[in-house]
Every structure is written in structure tokens, then in C-alpha cells.
Scaffold this motif. Structure first.
Motif, PDB file in Angstrom:
ATOM      1  N   UNK A   1       0.839  -1.199   0.000  1.00  0.00           N
ATOM      2  CA  UNK A   1       0.000   0.000   0.000  1.00  0.00           C
ATOM      3  C   UNK A   1       0.877   1.252   0.000  1.00  0.00           C
ATOM      4  N   UNK A   2       1.966   1.249   0.763  1.00  0.00           N
ATOM      5  CA  UNK A   2       2.889   2.383   0.759  1.00  0.00           C
ATOM      6  C   UNK A   2       3.468   2.601  -0.637  1.00  0.00           C
ATOM      7  N   UNK A   3       3.800   1.504  -1.319  1.00  0.00           N
ATOM      8  CA  UNK A   3       4.345   1.602  -2.679  1.00  0.00           C
ATOM      9  C   UNK A   3       3.310   2.204  -3.627  1.00  0.00           C
ATOM     10  N   UNK A   4       2.056   1.742  -3.527  1.00  0.00           N
ATOM     11  CA  UNK A   4       1.000   2.271  -4.379  1.00  0.00           C
ATOM     12  C   UNK A   4       0.739   3.751  -4.098  1.00  0.00           C
ATOM     13  N   UNK A   5       0.788   4.141  -2.836  1.00  0.00           N
ATOM     14  CA  UNK A   5       0.608   5.548  -2.489  1.00  0.00           C
ATOM     15  C   UNK A   5       1.746   6.401  -3.054  1.00  0.00           C
ATOM     16  N   UNK A   6       2.976   5.884  -2.989  1.00  0.00           N
ATOM     17  CA  UNK A   6       4.123   6.625  -3.516  1.00  0.00           C
ATOM     18  C   UNK A   6       4.010   6.768  -5.035  1.00  0.00           C
ATOM     19  N   UNK A   7       3.573   5.705  -5.728  1.00  0.00           N
ATOM     20  CA  UNK A   7       3.392   5.777  -7.175  1.00  0.00           C
ATOM     21  C   UNK A   7       2.312   6.797  -7.538  1.00  0.00           C
ATOM     22  N   UNK A   8       1.221   6.794  -6.802  1.00  0.00           N
ATOM     23  CA  UNK A   8       0.135   7.732  -7.080  1.00  0.00           C
ATOM     24  C   UNK A   8       0.584   9.163  -6.836  1.00  0.00           C
ATOM     25  N   UNK A   9       1.426   9.363  -5.836  1.00  0.00           N
ATOM     26  CA  UNK A   9       1.926  10.701  -5.524  1.00  0.00           C
ATOM     27  C   UNK A   9       2.891  11.187  -6.604  1.00  0.00           C
ATOM     28  N   UNK A  10       3.702  10.264  -7.167  1.00  0.00           N
ATOM     29  CA  UNK A  10       4.647  10.639  -8.210  1.00  0.00           C
ATOM     30  C   UNK A  10       3.943  10.992  -9.510  1.00  0.00           C
ATOM     31  N   UNK A  11       2.810  10.351  -9.777  1.00  0.00           N
ATOM     32  CA  UNK A  11       2.083  10.612 -11.010  1.00  0.00           C
ATOM     33  C   UNK A  11       1.473  12.001 -11.023  1.00  0.00           C
ATOM     34  N   UNK A  12       1.353  12.610  -9.858  1.00  0.00           N
ATOM     35  CA  UNK A  12       0.887  13.993  -9.817  1.00  0.00           C
ATOM     36  C   UNK A  12      -0.569  14.104  -9.488  1.00  0.00           C
ATOM     37  N   UNK A  13      -1.445  14.105 -10.394  1.00  0.00           N
ATOM     38  CA  UNK A  13      -2.894  14.283 -10.285  1.00  0.00           C
ATOM     39  C   UNK A  13      -3.432  14.442  -8.886  1.00  0.00           C
ATOM     40  N   UNK A  14      -3.518  15.659  -8.381  1.00  0.00           N
ATOM     41  CA  UNK A  14      -3.997  15.894  -7.034  1.00  0.00           C
ATOM     42  C   UNK A  14      -5.485  15.681  -6.865  1.00  0.00           C
ATOM     43  N   UNK A  15      -6.231  15.559  -7.995  1.00  0.00           N
ATOM     44  CA  UNK A  15      -7.686  15.404  -7.908  1.00  0.00           C
ATOM     45  C   UNK A  15      -8.118  13.952  -7.920  1.00  0.00           C
TER      46      UNK A  15
END
Length: 97
Positions: A55-69
Motif C-alpha cells: 500500500x505504501x508503494x502504491x501511495x508513492x506511485x500515485x503521488x509521483x504521477x501527480x494528479x492531485x484530484x
């Protein structure tokens, strides 16, 4: 009938101050002694630790992709993960807020 002993107002005020101070000291002592003990660390199963790391890895990937919405969602049930992992995951995610 004997006469009552007369005391001055200063004596009464001093007695009340001593009683109040003793009460405050006793209350502070009781509050300090009744502090809850810290909860011991629970052992975490290997599957649970792996799930939290994923889950931490998925959160980090989502954060790197940008899209704040965007919203990142996880299913509540995963095969092989027991009920004990729910508390660990909740504590882990709430700690990262």
C-alpha cells in the motif's frame, strides 16, 4: 454551658488555604499516578507487513504521477490477510497524515 473558643478570621483563612493546598497536591499526585501505560507493540505477521508495504508503494506511485484530484481506493478484503492487519493498517495510515 461552656463558651465556644473564638478564632480570628485570619486563622480560618489560613486553615482553608492549607486544606486547599493539600487537596490540590493530592489531586496532582493521583493524576500523575493514574496515567495510562503505553501500549506494547503488537507483533505484525509477515503477510500484514507485506500488505502495508504494498500500500505504501502504491501511495508513492500515485503521488509521483501527480494528479492531485484523483482518489486512490483499496478493497477492504484481501486473501490471506487476517483481521489483525486491519488495526495495523489503520494505525499506519493514520500515522502518515
Amino acid at each position: 454551658m461552656p463558651k465556644p473558643i473564638r478564632t480570628s478570621r485570619r486563622t480560618w483563612a489560613a486553615a482553608w488555604m492549607v486544606l486547599c493546598a493539600a487537596g490540590l497536591a493530592a489531586t496532582a499526585g493521583l493524576d500523575a499516578s493514574s496515567a495510562p501505560d503505553p501500549q506494547p507493540e503488537r507483533p505484525v505477521s509477515a503477510e500484514c507487513a507485506e500488505y502495508v508495504a504494498d500500500i505504501d508503494r502504491q501511495l508513492a506511485e500515485a503521488e509521483q504521477e501527480g494528479g492531485g484530484d484523483e482518489v486512490l481506493a483499496f478493497s477492504r478484503v484481501q486473501a490471506g490477510i487476517g483481521e489483525d492487519c486491519n488495526d495495523e493498517l489503520r494505525d499506519h495510515l493514520l500515522g502518515h497524515r
